[in-house]
Design a protein around this motif. Sequence first.
Motif, PDB file in Angstrom:
ATOM      1  N   TYR A 282      -0.534  10.671  -6.292  1.00 23.08           N
ATOM      2  CA  TYR A 282      -0.494  10.006  -4.778  1.00 23.08           C
ATOM      3  C   TYR A 282      -0.482  11.342  -3.775  1.00 23.08           C
TER       4      TYR A 282
ATOM      5  N   GLN B 155      -2.270  12.630   3.759  1.00 18.58           N
ATOM      6  CA  GLN B 155      -3.410  13.173   4.385  1.00 18.58           C
ATOM      7  C   GLN B 155      -3.393  14.431   4.892  1.00 18.58           C
TER       8      GLN B 155
ATOM      9  N   SER C  87       6.178   5.338   1.774  1.00 19.19           N
ATOM     10  CA  SER C  87       6.237   3.961   1.958  1.00 19.19           C
ATOM     11  C   SER C  87       5.551   3.133   0.761  1.00 19.19           C
ATOM     12  N   GLY C  88       5.727   1.912   0.773  1.00 24.53           N
ATOM     13  CA  GLY C  88       5.059   1.260  -0.219  1.00 24.53           C
ATOM     14  C   GLY C  88       5.661   1.087  -1.617  1.00 24.53           C
ATOM     15  N   ARG C  89       6.327   2.002  -2.032  1.00 24.02           N
ATOM     16  CA  ARG C  89       6.972   1.930  -3.157  1.00 24.02           C
ATOM     17  C   ARG C  89       7.954   2.959  -3.415  1.00 24.02           C
TER      18      ARG C  89
ATOM     19  N   GLN D 233       0.623  -1.234  -0.115  1.00 18.97           N
ATOM     20  CA  GLN D 233      -0.123   0.080  -0.070  1.00 18.97           C
ATOM     21  C   GLN D 233       1.015   1.209   0.105  1.00 18.97           C
ATOM     22  N   VAL D 234       0.566   1.977  -0.916  1.00 18.04           N
ATOM     23  CA  VAL D 234       1.195   3.168  -1.275  1.00 18.04           C
ATOM     24  C   VAL D 234       1.133   4.483  -0.066  1.00 18.04           C
ATOM     25  N   GLN D 235       2.005   5.001   0.773  1.00 13.62           N
ATOM     26  CA  GLN D 235       1.429   5.895   1.666  1.00 13.62           C
ATOM     27  C   GLN D 235       2.421   6.989   1.537  1.00 13.62           C
TER      28      GLN D 235
END
Length: 122
Positions: free
Chosen positions: A111, A114, A25-27, A1-3
């Motif tokens: 992407y 939040q 994170s995630g990629r 999961q990309v965050q």
Amino acid sequence: QVQLVESGGGLVQAGGSLRLSCAASGRTFSGYIMGWFRQAPGKEREFVAAIRWSGDSTYYADSVKGRFTISRDNAKNSVYLQMNSLRPEDTAVYYCAASRYGLDSPTAYGYWGQGTQVTVSS
């Protein structure tokens, strides 16, 4: 999961400084443009700054030029926004974003984090 996770926001007096961080994170975002946007209550999301993967090209909104500095650490998959000489009109939620091809248009970024609140008191 990309965050994308922003941190470093807070309350500061006018003239003060804050440093925002965005950890991915995630990629890996190899080759991506990383950007910062902000959105104040009742206003549209607006471009603040962007930086290319190489780090040798940076772009700023006129309203922050000379006061804000964007940087990135690709080894840490992170991007930063140093904000100096803050003004009450800088108050907004600040978002980190990643794009393959865009610079200052929010629609070009696929992407998003939040957001982190920045409040500048007068």
